[in-house]
Design a protein around this motif. Structure first.
Motif, PDB file in Angstrom:
ATOM      1  N   MET A 137       0.833  -1.199   0.000  1.00  0.00           N
ATOM      2  CA  MET A 137       0.000   0.000   0.000  1.00  0.00           C
ATOM      3  C   MET A 137       0.877   1.262   0.000  1.00  0.00           C
ATOM      4  O   MET A 137       0.619   2.206  -0.741  1.00  0.00           O
ATOM      5  CB  MET A 137      -0.912   0.000   1.225  1.00  0.00           C
ATOM      6  CG  MET A 137      -2.374  -0.026   0.857  1.00  0.00           C
ATOM      7  SD  MET A 137      -3.360  -0.728   2.158  1.00  0.00           S
ATOM      8  CE  MET A 137      -3.396   0.581   3.343  1.00  0.00           C
ATOM      9  N   GLN A 138       1.923   1.212   0.849  1.00  0.00           N
ATOM     10  CA  GLN A 138       2.849   2.352   0.936  1.00  0.00           C
ATOM     11  C   GLN A 138       3.501   2.618  -0.420  1.00  0.00           C
ATOM     12  O   GLN A 138       3.603   3.767  -0.864  1.00  0.00           O
ATOM     13  CB  GLN A 138       3.963   1.997   1.904  1.00  0.00           C
ATOM     14  CG  GLN A 138       3.924   2.727   3.195  1.00  0.00           C
ATOM     15  CD  GLN A 138       5.070   2.278   4.077  1.00  0.00           C
ATOM     16  OE1 GLN A 138       6.092   1.777   3.602  1.00  0.00           O
ATOM     17  NE2 GLN A 138       4.899   2.442   5.362  1.00  0.00           N
ATOM     18  N   THR A 139       3.931   1.523  -1.066  1.00  0.00           N
ATOM     19  CA  THR A 139       4.595   1.665  -2.363  1.00  0.00           C
ATOM     20  C   THR A 139       3.648   2.277  -3.380  1.00  0.00           C
ATOM     21  O   THR A 139       4.043   3.106  -4.198  1.00  0.00           O
ATOM     22  CB  THR A 139       5.091   0.295  -2.854  1.00  0.00           C
ATOM     23  OG1 THR A 139       5.766  -0.334  -1.799  1.00  0.00           O
ATOM     24  CG2 THR A 139       6.012   0.429  -4.041  1.00  0.00           C
ATOM     25  N   GLU A 140       2.378   1.875  -3.315  1.00  0.00           N
ATOM     26  CA  GLU A 140       1.389   2.417  -4.251  1.00  0.00           C
ATOM     27  C   GLU A 140       1.288   3.939  -4.076  1.00  0.00           C
ATOM     28  O   GLU A 140       1.274   4.685  -5.055  1.00  0.00           O
ATOM     29  CB  GLU A 140       0.039   1.754  -3.990  1.00  0.00           C
ATOM     30  CG  GLU A 140      -0.912   1.895  -5.140  1.00  0.00           C
ATOM     31  CD  GLU A 140      -2.136   1.029  -4.978  1.00  0.00           C
ATOM     32  OE1 GLU A 140      -2.362   0.495  -3.875  1.00  0.00           O
ATOM     33  OE2 GLU A 140      -2.872   0.887  -5.963  1.00  0.00           O
ATOM     34  N   GLU A 141       1.247   4.369  -2.805  1.00  0.00           N
ATOM     35  CA  GLU A 141       1.178   5.809  -2.525  1.00  0.00           C
ATOM     36  C   GLU A 141       2.415   6.524  -3.062  1.00  0.00           C
ATOM     37  O   GLU A 141       2.338   7.574  -3.692  1.00  0.00           O
ATOM     38  CB  GLU A 141       1.073   6.056  -1.011  1.00  0.00           C
ATOM     39  CG  GLU A 141      -0.282   5.673  -0.420  1.00  0.00           C
ATOM     40  CD  GLU A 141      -1.426   6.404  -1.102  1.00  0.00           C
ATOM     41  OE1 GLU A 141      -1.336   7.638  -1.227  1.00  0.00           O
ATOM     42  OE2 GLU A 141      -2.402   5.737  -1.529  1.00  0.00           O
ATOM     43  N   GLU A 142       3.571   5.902  -2.796  1.00  0.00           N
ATOM     44  CA  GLU A 142       4.857   6.458  -3.225  1.00  0.00           C
ATOM     45  C   GLU A 142       4.875   6.623  -4.747  1.00  0.00           C
ATOM     46  O   GLU A 142       5.307   7.648  -5.279  1.00  0.00           O
ATOM     47  CB  GLU A 142       5.950   5.479  -2.776  1.00  0.00           C
ATOM     48  CG  GLU A 142       7.359   5.946  -2.979  1.00  0.00           C
ATOM     49  CD  GLU A 142       7.852   6.787  -1.828  1.00  0.00           C
ATOM     50  OE1 GLU A 142       7.132   6.916  -0.821  1.00  0.00           O
ATOM     51  OE2 GLU A 142       8.967   7.316  -1.966  1.00  0.00           O
ATOM     52  N   LYS A 144       2.366   6.919  -6.736  1.00  0.00           N
ATOM     53  CA  LYS A 144       1.434   7.963  -7.182  1.00  0.00           C
ATOM     54  C   LYS A 144       2.135   9.320  -7.207  1.00  0.00           C
ATOM     55  O   LYS A 144       1.765  10.213  -7.948  1.00  0.00           O
ATOM     56  CB  LYS A 144       0.230   8.034  -6.233  1.00  0.00           C
ATOM     57  CG  LYS A 144      -0.869   7.077  -6.638  1.00  0.00           C
ATOM     58  CD  LYS A 144      -2.090   7.260  -5.777  1.00  0.00           C
ATOM     59  CE  LYS A 144      -3.030   6.072  -5.961  1.00  0.00           C
ATOM     60  NZ  LYS A 144      -3.838   5.842  -4.768  1.00  0.00           N
ATOM     61  N   ARG A 145       3.156   9.448  -6.352  1.00  0.00           N
ATOM     62  CA  ARG A 145       3.916  10.694  -6.286  1.00  0.00           C
ATOM     63  C   ARG A 145       4.979  10.748  -7.403  1.00  0.00           C
ATOM     64  O   ARG A 145       5.177  11.787  -8.016  1.00  0.00           O
ATOM     65  CB  ARG A 145       4.588  10.763  -4.912  1.00  0.00           C
ATOM     66  CG  ARG A 145       5.212  12.082  -4.568  1.00  0.00           C
ATOM     67  CD  ARG A 145       5.726  12.055  -3.133  1.00  0.00           C
ATOM     68  NE  ARG A 145       6.739  11.015  -2.909  1.00  0.00           N
ATOM     69  CZ  ARG A 145       8.014  11.157  -3.235  1.00  0.00           C
ATOM     70  NH1 ARG A 145       8.440  12.261  -3.802  1.00  0.00           N
ATOM     71  NH2 ARG A 145       8.881  10.175  -3.013  1.00  0.00           N
ATOM     72  N   CYS A 177       1.512  -0.710 -11.213  1.00  0.00           N
ATOM     73  CA  CYS A 177       0.273  -0.575 -10.441  1.00  0.00           C
ATOM     74  C   CYS A 177      -0.517  -1.877 -10.476  1.00  0.00           C
ATOM     75  O   CYS A 177      -1.069  -2.319  -9.471  1.00  0.00           O
ATOM     76  CB  CYS A 177      -0.586   0.559 -11.000  1.00  0.00           C
ATOM     77  SG  CYS A 177       0.291   2.115 -11.030  1.00  0.00           S
ATOM     78  N   GLU A 225      -1.632  -4.490  -7.367  1.00  0.00           N
ATOM     79  CA  GLU A 225      -3.014  -4.927  -7.195  1.00  0.00           C
ATOM     80  C   GLU A 225      -3.098  -6.451  -7.151  1.00  0.00           C
ATOM     81  O   GLU A 225      -3.745  -7.025  -6.268  1.00  0.00           O
ATOM     82  CB  GLU A 225      -3.821  -4.376  -8.372  1.00  0.00           C
ATOM     83  CG  GLU A 225      -5.305  -4.319  -8.144  1.00  0.00           C
ATOM     84  CD  GLU A 225      -6.021  -3.975  -9.442  1.00  0.00           C
ATOM     85  OE1 GLU A 225      -5.653  -2.958 -10.057  1.00  0.00           O
ATOM     86  OE2 GLU A 225      -6.919  -4.751  -9.833  1.00  0.00           O
TER      87      GLU A 225
END
Lengths: 147, 358
Positions: B173-178, B180-181, B261, B265
């Motif tokens: 989840m953290q990586t997904e947020e990262e 997105k940046r 991404c 998932e």
């Protein structure tokens, strides 16, 4: 000249070459250069040019075709220079030691100063190896200064 | 007009691995080239015949350090088919999990190297910092950073406990947020577009003609991904390939960005639906007969041909890797391009030389 000798150990430049390895150690060498491990805090910069390099990091067991390239790179580097063998394949051939095309260890081709074991060698181990290589580099610089 | 031939590699700043191209230039334009490989050839296929078949899992993992899990998995799938072993559903889901985090780390690695190829060092560092979290996750679950040795004949060597699964979900989840940046920079920055849009064009017809595989093929508009065949647990998890139609270096980067991404998932879905039970079955006997196994590696289609003769040693192991299949397309793309674009185009196929030469 003394100033150059003094500063060389503080900011050595590093050349990396893949001598028939599986890639595992190479990506770990690159990982050393990136933010988490960051060897640049020791003043080390990764260069692509052997004529600018003080430390040669080699991975892999070296096959016959790569041996010529490794020798060339080593000869093109200016004195004093240090060679670090990264990973168990570079030290002794490792899992590939009985492959028909592998010479088995970088020291069959060029003199090695520091051996870093591991499959794949961890970034911490590689950094430790490079720091040890700096000590060897300092010793070699002193020796050269006497001559 | 004078022509000069200059070598690209084997030792070249943008290449972590030795690939050798002899490129002929006319002024700044590439007019011809011939590849030379063999700097990483070790002779693994022959060595595999000398070792016993369970030992070979460790050998094939070292075909390539980046996608080592995929190699082990393909080999194990082949041996399991020859010996008629049914592996438990938990192992199937764990194989998907490990495959997807391997793909994730491989794509992040490539996105970083690609950024470095056109001199965007900041982006390189950002991608590699994000990748370190995935490597920590691999160490937590598999015990090693790059060569996992998690896959074994009959299932998965180390089962995950509830705590590890929780941590893995958190890291993903953290990586997904990262991402997105970071991803918008790769996709929208002016400098990136200047260096990649329209460089190294490969049309849909050429991609099919030259037998391109993986993200190369999908960036040229062909929806082909071996995960569609539903090996391991992909059938249950549901999967649709990522496709782009432009066929240039930018489209290839876009396919890989979108696949990171997708991988997150899929890996999370595999962990959520992880069935209870054993993660491996005991294996007895020796493989006999021949089989062909195909798996989607981060770079494309990976093919294993395994022939057993009822003894502990295999009679033949043949590996065909995606970069080998993509080199003809590279030779198609390079002529006509500018000298300064050569590193970017070479990197856009995601060359993995240690796979290619084994």
């Amino acid at each position: 000249m003394e100033l150059i000798n003094k500063s060389r150990v503080k900011s050595p430049w590093l050349l990396h070459y893949d001598g028939s390895s599986c890639n595992g150690c190479d990506i770990e060498v690159l990982a050393c250069l990136t933010p988490i491990y960051d060897v640049e805090r020791f003043g080390i910069i990764n260069t692509g040019n052997p004529k600018h390099a003080d430390i040669l990091l080699i991975t892999g067991g070296v096959n016959k075709k790569a041996a010529r390239v490794v020798k060339n790179l080593y000869e093109q580097m200016p004195e004093p220079k240090v060679v670090v063998a990264v990973g168990v394949c570079a030290c002794s051939g490792g899992v590939f030691h009985d492959c028909y095309n592998i010479l088995g260890g970088i020291d069959r081709v060029i003199p090695v100063d520091v051996y870093v074991p591991g499959c794949a060698a961890r970034p911490e181990a590689i950094i430790d190896g490079v720091v040890r290589a700096l000590q060897v580099l300092a010793a070699k610089t002193d020796k050269e200064a006497v001559v | 007009m004078g022509r000069i031939t200059a070598p690209f590699g084997p030792q070249h700043p943008v290449l972590p691995e030795p690939l050798h191209l002899n490129i002929t230039y006319e002024d700044e334009k590439v007019v011809g080239l011939s590849p030379a490989i063999g700097y990483v050839h070790r002779g693994l296929e022959k060595t595999a015949e000398k070792k016993e078949y369970p030992e070979n899992v460790f050998l094939v993992e070292r075909v390539c350090g980046i996608c080592s899990f995929m190699h082990a998995m393909t080999y194990c799938m082949g041996i399991e088919e020859l010996m008629g072993i049914e592996i438990p559903p938990r192992a199937q889901y764990l194989r998907v999990f490990y495959s997807e985090i391997s793909r994730l780390h491989s794509h992040l690695l490539w996105l970083g190297l690609f950024a470095d190829a056109f001199g965007f060092e900041n982006l390189f560092m950002q991608y590699w910092a994000a990748r370190e979290k995935i490597l920590d996750l691999m160490e937590l679950t598999g015990g090693q950073r790059v060569i996992l040795s998690s896959c074994a004949i009959g299932g998965i060597r180390r089962d995950l406990n509830a705590e590890q699964i929780d941590t893995a979900q958190g890291v993903l989840m953290q990586t997904e947020e990262e991402l997105k940046r970071i991803n918008p920079v790769m996709l929208n920055a002016y400098t990136v577009k200047q260096r990649t849009v329209g460089k190294g064009m490969l049309s849909r017809e050429d991609a099919l003609l030259y037998g391109a595989v993986g993200p190369m093929l999908r960036a040229s508009g062909v929806a082909q991904d071996l995960r569609q065949t539903g090996y391991a647990a992909y059938r249950e998890l549901g999967f649709a390939p990522v496709v782009e139609t432009d066929g240039d270096s930018y489209a290839r980067a876009l396919v890989r960005v979108r696949e990171t991404c997708q991988s997150i998932e899929l890996a999370r879905k595999a962990l959520e639906r992880l069935p209870e039970g054993e993660a491996a079955v005991k294996v007895k006997g020796n493989p006999d007969g021949e089989t062909m196994q195909r798996v989607e590696q981060p770079r494309g289609e990976l093919l294993y041909y395994i022939k057993g003769n009822g003894s502990k040693n295999l009679e033949r192991l043949r590996i065909r890797t995606p970069t080998f299949a993509n080199i003809p397309s590279l030779l198609k793309m390079l002529p006509g391009c500018e000298m300064a674009d050569v590193p970017v185009i070479v990197l856009s196929i995601d060359p993995c030389i240690s796979c290619t030469e084994r």
